[in-house]
Write a protein that holds these residues in place. Structure first.
Motif, mmCIF file in Angstrom:
data_model
loop_
_atom_site.group_PDB
_atom_site.id
_atom_site.type_symbol
_atom_site.label_atom_id
_atom_site.label_comp_id
_atom_site.label_asym_id
_atom_site.label_seq_id
_atom_site.Cartn_x
_atom_site.Cartn_y
_atom_site.Cartn_z
ATOM 1 N N LEU A 88 -3.636 1.197 -24.111
ATOM 2 C CA LEU A 88 -4.279 0.516 -25.232
ATOM 3 C C LEU A 88 -4.869 -0.836 -24.827
ATOM 4 C CD1 LEU A 88 -4.845 0.611 -28.269
ATOM 5 C CD2 LEU A 88 -2.601 -0.411 -28.652
ATOM 6 N N ARG A 89 -4.174 -1.562 -23.965
ATOM 7 C CA ARG A 89 -4.610 -2.902 -23.596
ATOM 8 C C ARG A 89 -5.500 -2.924 -22.362
ATOM 9 N NH1 ARG A 89 -2.199 -6.805 -26.517
ATOM 10 N NH2 ARG A 89 -0.441 -6.189 -27.814
ATOM 11 N N LEU A 90 -5.800 -1.755 -21.818
ATOM 12 C CA LEU A 90 -6.689 -1.679 -20.669
ATOM 13 C C LEU A 90 -8.136 -1.524 -21.123
ATOM 14 C CD1 LEU A 90 -4.798 0.727 -18.220
ATOM 15 C CD2 LEU A 90 -4.982 -1.762 -18.074
ATOM 16 N N PRO A 91 -9.091 -2.100 -20.384
ATOM 17 C CA PRO A 91 -10.506 -1.841 -20.691
ATOM 18 C C PRO A 91 -10.808 -0.358 -20.572
ATOM 19 C CG PRO A 91 -10.271 -3.692 -19.172
ATOM 20 C CD PRO A 91 -8.921 -3.041 -19.269
ATOM 21 N N LYS A 92 -11.746 0.108 -21.371
ATOM 22 C CA LYS A 92 -12.076 1.537 -21.399
ATOM 23 C C LYS A 92 -12.524 2.045 -20.032
ATOM 24 C CE LYS A 92 -11.484 2.212 -25.876
ATOM 25 N NZ LYS A 92 -10.644 1.053 -26.104
ATOM 26 N N ARG A 93 -13.374 1.282 -19.361
ATOM 27 C CA ARG A 93 -13.864 1.728 -18.056
ATOM 28 C C ARG A 93 -12.716 1.860 -17.061
ATOM 29 N NH1 ARG A 93 -18.622 -1.531 -15.109
ATOM 30 N NH2 ARG A 93 -17.096 -3.218 -15.288
ATOM 31 N N GLN A 94 -11.799 0.908 -17.082
ATOM 32 C CA GLN A 94 -10.668 0.962 -16.166
ATOM 33 C C GLN A 94 -9.783 2.163 -16.460
ATOM 34 O OE1 GLN A 94 -8.530 -2.739 -15.913
ATOM 35 N NE2 GLN A 94 -6.797 -1.842 -14.818
ATOM 36 N N THR A 95 -9.590 2.466 -17.742
ATOM 37 C CA THR A 95 -8.788 3.629 -18.111
ATOM 38 C C THR A 95 -9.409 4.917 -17.585
ATOM 39 O OG1 THR A 95 -8.011 2.520 -20.122
ATOM 40 C CG2 THR A 95 -7.809 4.916 -20.045
ATOM 41 N N LEU A 96 -10.728 5.056 -17.707
ATOM 42 C CA LEU A 96 -11.414 6.249 -17.218
ATOM 43 C C LEU A 96 -11.255 6.388 -15.699
ATOM 44 C CD1 LEU A 96 -14.716 6.010 -19.306
ATOM 45 C CD2 LEU A 96 -12.858 7.660 -19.633
ATOM 46 N N ILE A 97 -11.363 5.273 -14.983
ATOM 47 C CA ILE A 97 -11.243 5.318 -13.521
ATOM 48 C C ILE A 97 -9.823 5.688 -13.113
ATOM 49 C CG2 ILE A 97 -11.328 3.907 -11.425
ATOM 50 C CD1 ILE A 97 -13.605 2.309 -12.770
ATOM 51 N N ILE A 98 -8.826 5.104 -13.765
ATOM 52 C CA ILE A 98 -7.433 5.422 -13.447
ATOM 53 C C ILE A 98 -7.140 6.890 -13.743
ATOM 54 C CG2 ILE A 98 -5.043 5.001 -14.134
ATOM 55 C CD1 ILE A 98 -5.812 2.060 -14.560
ATOM 56 N N ALA A 99 -7.651 7.380 -14.867
ATOM 57 C CA ALA A 99 -7.421 8.788 -15.232
ATOM 58 C C ALA A 99 -7.998 9.717 -14.164
ATOM 59 C CB ALA A 99 -8.038 9.089 -16.590
ATOM 60 N N LEU A 100 -9.200 9.415 -13.678
ATOM 61 C CA LEU A 100 -9.801 10.243 -12.628
ATOM 62 C C LEU A 100 -9.022 10.125 -11.322
ATOM 63 C CD1 LEU A 100 -13.591 9.642 -13.331
ATOM 64 C CD2 LEU A 100 -12.418 11.858 -13.375
#
Length: 417
Positions: A88-100
């Motif tokens: 929730l507290r992570l930027p959206k772009r960072q979340t997408l990169i971590i998920a990948l």
């Protein structure tokens, strides 16, 4: 649209055609996210074409190897809302990169693993990452496109997963026959790593400008009755179509008397129909969201009923299955868009819950359809189950339409009082 805490939201009860002109072209980021969902859709179903090879290599039965699909579905159901809260507290772009990144690592573990328990754990981990990517990616795509084109953008993102059924899964099965079953997992790991770089360069930095929300504010979305109606529609529309699709092979061979070698071609027809349905449904949904969410399940119910009655004839059955792909999943991008909108200040959680609802409906529908297959109904049992589930979609869909129709009238009365 209004801005709350740096996040763009459409007002809760405006139409998608509220005066904002839809763009002629969608932003590039939408197509980048569609590439990501193509990888996610491929990994979810590629296992189905590799089960005998996997079972023989790790020395389990084919039925037990099928748990790799079940575990993935459970991971998607749990993972989408769970990861939405944890990131929730992570930027959206960072979340997408971590998920990948987790997606890539999970595939490397499967490609190297020799223990079946380890394979299941890696599949569950991959599903968590997939749920996170899908939920956040939907929000980023809808926001980038704007309220007037959000359903169309989500249709394109979802079409990536549908394209996986047409191209990714067959290619993965073919590659598995040539290189061994581990080859497709190595390929998906490499593609996941490449997608990380693409997301980093193409997802605009302004998606990182959101103020971090609190878990309490996110959970406030659960008080929205309209959101729960959308989730019910998500579960029943997926359950109705995919309970039938899961057991379409015995329907084609035992009832329609088609050769087993023809079955993949029929499945491609379903995939092409689903791809078109996502794109067309998303485009129509921006202008007539409630008409789309009512007409699609009504047509699906008729198609499934016709499939029960005409499955003894090859040509009508093949045509009905292709049309089932077109209409059966056509409302999905609109439902996702409604889920994001009705969640108010918690769009990521709203998106995540729609992902969970689709997968929950698929899991429950497929389980009931499996019981029906073993019943006196035989090969037509899953289609009969699908018909009963699909028609239930009309209840929440019509209810949402009525609520939305009354809200503007109530505002007008209040303004003139």
């Amino acid at each position: 649209m209004t801005t709350r805490g740096g996040t763009l939201h459409a007002p809760a009860d405006v139409r998608f055609d509220d005066g904002e002109r839809p763009p002629t072209r969608l932003p590039l980021v939408v197509y980048v996210l569609a590439l990501g969902t193509f990888l996610m859709g491929t990994t979810e179903f590629v296992v189905a074409g590799l089960l005998p090879e996997i079972a023989g290599d790790v020395q389990v039965s084919v039925a037990r190897a099928g748990l790799m699909i079940t575990v993935f579905a459970v991971g998607m159901i749990v993972g989408a809302p769970l990861m939405a809260m944890l990131t929730l507290r992570l930027p959206k772009r960072q979340t997408l990169i971590i998920a990948l990144g987790i997606f890539a690592v999970g595939h490397v573990v499967v490609a190297l693993g020799s223990s079946f328990a380890l394979l299941l754990a890696a599949r569950f981990l991959t599903a968590l990452a997939t749920g996170a990517f899908w939920a956040v990616g939907n929000v980023v795509a809808a926001r980038a496109a704007g309220s007037a084109a959000s359903s169309r953008a989500l249709g394109v993102v979802g079409a990536g997963a549908m394209l996986a059924n047409v191209v990714g899964v067959p290619l993965g099965a073919f590659a598995g026959q040539l290189m061994g079953w581990r080859g497709p997992f190595w390929a998906l790991a490499a593609l996941g790593a490449a997608a990380m770089a693409l997301i980093a360069s193409k997802v605009p930095s302004d998606t990182d400008g959101d103020q971090a929300g609190s878990v309490r504010s996110e959970l406030s979305a659960l008080r929205s009755g309209r959101l729960w109606l959308v989730l019910a529609a998500c579960a029943t529309t997926a359950g109705g179509v995919l309970s039938t699709y899961t057991y379409v092979s015995p329907l084609l061979t035992d009832r329609a008397h088609l050769a087993a070698g023809v079955v993949p071609l029929v499945l491609v027809g379903f995939g092409v129909g689903a791809l078109a349905g996502f794109l067309v449904g998303g485009r129509l949904g921006d202008r007539r969201p409630h008409m789309t969410t009512i007409v699609a399940p009504a047509a699906t119910t008729v198609l499934l009923l016709a499939l029960c009655l005409l499955s003894g004839h090859a040509a009508p059955t093949v045509a009905l299955i292709a049309l089932l792909g077109l209409f059966g999943l056509g409302a999905n991008p609109v439902l996702i868009s409604l889920g994001v909108r009705f969640a108010g200040q918690a769009p990521t959680l709203g998106s995540a819950l729609t992902v969970s609802a689709f997968n929950l409906g698929t899991a429950i529908g497929s389980w009931i359809a499996g019981l029906a297959l073993a019943s006196p109904l035989g090969a037509t049992g899953p289609a009969a189950v699908g018909t009963g589930i699909a028609v239930l979609t009309l209840i929440p869909a019509i209810t949402i339409a009525l609520i939305q129709r009354r809200r503007p009238a109530a505002r007008i009365q209040a303004a003139t009082a």
